[in-house]
Write a protein that holds these residues in place. Structure first.
Motif, mmCIF file in Angstrom:
data_model
loop_
_atom_site.group_PDB
_atom_site.id
_atom_site.type_symbol
_atom_site.label_atom_id
_atom_site.label_comp_id
_atom_site.label_asym_id
_atom_site.label_seq_id
_atom_site.Cartn_x
_atom_site.Cartn_y
_atom_site.Cartn_z
ATOM 1 N N UNK A 32 38.621 44.673 33.967
ATOM 2 C CA UNK A 32 37.903 43.391 33.929
ATOM 3 C C UNK A 32 37.244 43.114 35.286
ATOM 4 N N UNK A 33 37.979 43.442 36.362
ATOM 5 C CA UNK A 33 37.426 43.228 37.712
ATOM 6 C C UNK A 33 36.175 44.083 37.927
ATOM 7 N N UNK A 34 36.166 45.258 37.300
ATOM 8 C CA UNK A 34 34.999 46.151 37.443
ATOM 9 C C UNK A 34 33.906 45.825 36.439
ATOM 10 N N UNK A 35 34.196 44.848 35.566
ATOM 11 C CA UNK A 35 33.197 44.453 34.561
ATOM 12 C C UNK A 35 33.064 45.456 33.442
ATOM 13 N N UNK A 36 34.117 46.274 33.214
ATOM 14 C CA UNK A 36 34.009 47.319 32.187
ATOM 15 C C UNK A 36 34.563 46.876 30.837
ATOM 16 N N UNK A 37 35.264 45.733 30.788
ATOM 17 C CA UNK A 37 35.731 45.199 29.497
ATOM 18 C C UNK A 37 35.394 43.713 29.435
#
Ligand code: SF4
Length: 443
Positions: A32-37
């Motif tokens: 989530x922090x990486x914006x992947x989900x």
């Protein structure tokens, strides 16, 4: 500031139930922090967690749209300072100024340029909008310009008096972006508020920009683009960067808006490129031709492509010219740049060919070969799946010279005769002219 994985993890239910498709809550927090989900993938979030994470995982720069639906310009939606952190979202929209004091021929040329399309690596690139500026305050000429923009479905940034903006709306201009610092600001803001139109507010300092944005909000205007004004390039760039930093690092909602860079008379050629690199959502050029526009579009495409996803094409068969049963078959990878180089060089030979692209996650030939993604087995499988054999009188294919080592294995795996092509596709035109699938040999 964007939340760190451990801060996110503390707000998660810690059930490790895998319903989000990720093995653990901690892994979900990291993704989530990486914006992947997406946050919504976890069904067990508390209301508090949804509030905090929902707010924090939304874009730092709000999205603003203008123009007709067919060519709508989408600005902002950005979440990061540097593209390697995730990716930049909406490419800089490049537009050209069309002033009503230009000659008819020049106005026509600029309108035509705004419709020009450049195809590169399978993507269509071009100008996104026009700036219609009423310097002469001449309703007839301005009305003609508006009619042309409406006819061509062009998104428009209006720099005109309130009366001429009303005239433009009356003539069917769809959702223009109104520049509020051009003429009577108060009346322009009122007009934009009444018609739910997006506006540009400008200022010479960040405080002035913030004050003007708040003033626009008082007129019930939600969609606001901000324009830092400074004659000096260094100062203007510093303001652009300061706005983006405030948006991303401090979640500043007032400055977290798309940025406009209007080219000034004193700007040199590098300024437009600097604007693309330094967060301009909109770049209004004073003048432009194809020779100037093309490198800007290429730069924009490079910066706004996803660094984690190579630009690729669908694997499969691509005809070059009008190939028949005796035409050569070339294979290469589905990396877009590779495809466009090879197809361009094959086309230059004047000999129709079948070009078969192998799925290697968009990697170039050598990279895919070295990483084990381009193998003889994979190539043989692609040949079989493509059904190319049914269209040919021969069983010969050409592989890039860079992977000549694969030829023996590929012959075994496919049952086809493999010919090794040149290492550099620029040599293909001459090479293909001496190649024949019928005679069974080159030359
Ligand atoms: Fe954790 Fe929610 Fe994913 Fe379950 S669905 S593992 S609780 S993040």
């Amino acid at each position: 500031m964007a939340l760190q994985p451990m801060m996110i993890y503390k707000l998660l239910p810690k059930k490790n139930c895998k319903e989000c498709g990720v093995a653990t809550c901690l892994a979900f927090a990291m993704k989530l922090a990486e914006g992947k989900v997406e946050l919504a993938l976890c069904p067990y979030l508390s209301a508090e967690a949804k509030n905090i994470l929902g707010l924090e995982s939304g874009p730092s720069v709000v999205e603003v749209r203008f123009g007709p639906a067919e060519r709508e310009v989408i600005l902002g939606g950005e979440t990061v300072l540097y593209r390697h952190e995730k990716r930049f979202v909406n490419p800089t929209a490049i537009g050209i100024l069309i002033d009503d004091n230009l000659s008819q021929t020049e106005m026509q040329r600029r309108l035509d340029l705004s419709s020009h399309i450049l195809e590169r690596t399978g993507m269509k690139l071009g100008m996104a909008y026009v700036v219609l500026r009423a310097d002469e305050d001449n309703g007839d000429v301005f009305g003609w310009l508006v009619d042309e923009a409406v006819k061509r479905n062009l998104p428009v940034l209006l720099q005109a008096s309130p009366d001429l903006c009303r005239l433009a709306l009356g003539r069917g201009l769809v959702r223009p972006l109104i520049h509020s610092s051009y003429g009577q600001t108060e009346e322009l803001l009122k007009l934009a508020g009444e018609n739910a139109l997006p506006v540009v507010v400008s200022g010479e300092t960040l405080n002035q920009i913030a004050e003007n944005a708040l003033e626009a909000e008082k007129h019930a205007i939600k969609d606001i683009v901000i324009e830092p004004i400074a004659e000096n390039i260094k100062d203007r760039t510093a303001m652009m960067v300061a706005c983006r930093r405030s948006a991303v690092l401090k979640r500043d909602a007032v400055l977290g808006r798309p940025l406009l860079w209007q080219e000034r008379e004193s700007d040199n050629e590098l300024c437009a490129q600097l604007a693309v690199m330094r967060y301009a959502s909109l770049l209004s050029l004073r003048d432009c031709d194809l020779a100037r526009l093309t490198p800007l579009l290429v730069l924009e495409q490079e910066i706004y492509s996803d660094p984690q996803k190579p630009i690729s094409l669908s694997p499969g068969l691509y005809p070059i010219g009008n190939p028949g049963a005796d035409s050569p078959v070339l294979i290469t990878t589905n990396f877009s740049l590779t495809y466009f180089l090879v197809s361009g060089d094959a086309e230059a030979s004047g000999i129709p060919c079948h070009l078969l692209l192998i799925e290697v996650e968009g990697q170039s030939v050598l990279t895919a070969f070295a990483s084990g993604k381009l193998t003889a087995e994979k190539a043989a499988e692609t040949i079989q799946e493509s059904g190319i054999a049914d269209r040919l009188n021969h069983r010969r294919l050409i592989i890039p010279g860079l992977i000549s080592r694969m030829s023996g294995k590929l012959e075994d795996a496919s049952g086809w005769q493999v010919d090794v092509g040149p290492q550099d596709s620029s040599r293909l035109p001459g090479w293909l002219k001496n190649y024949s699938t019928v005679s069974g040999s080159r030359g």
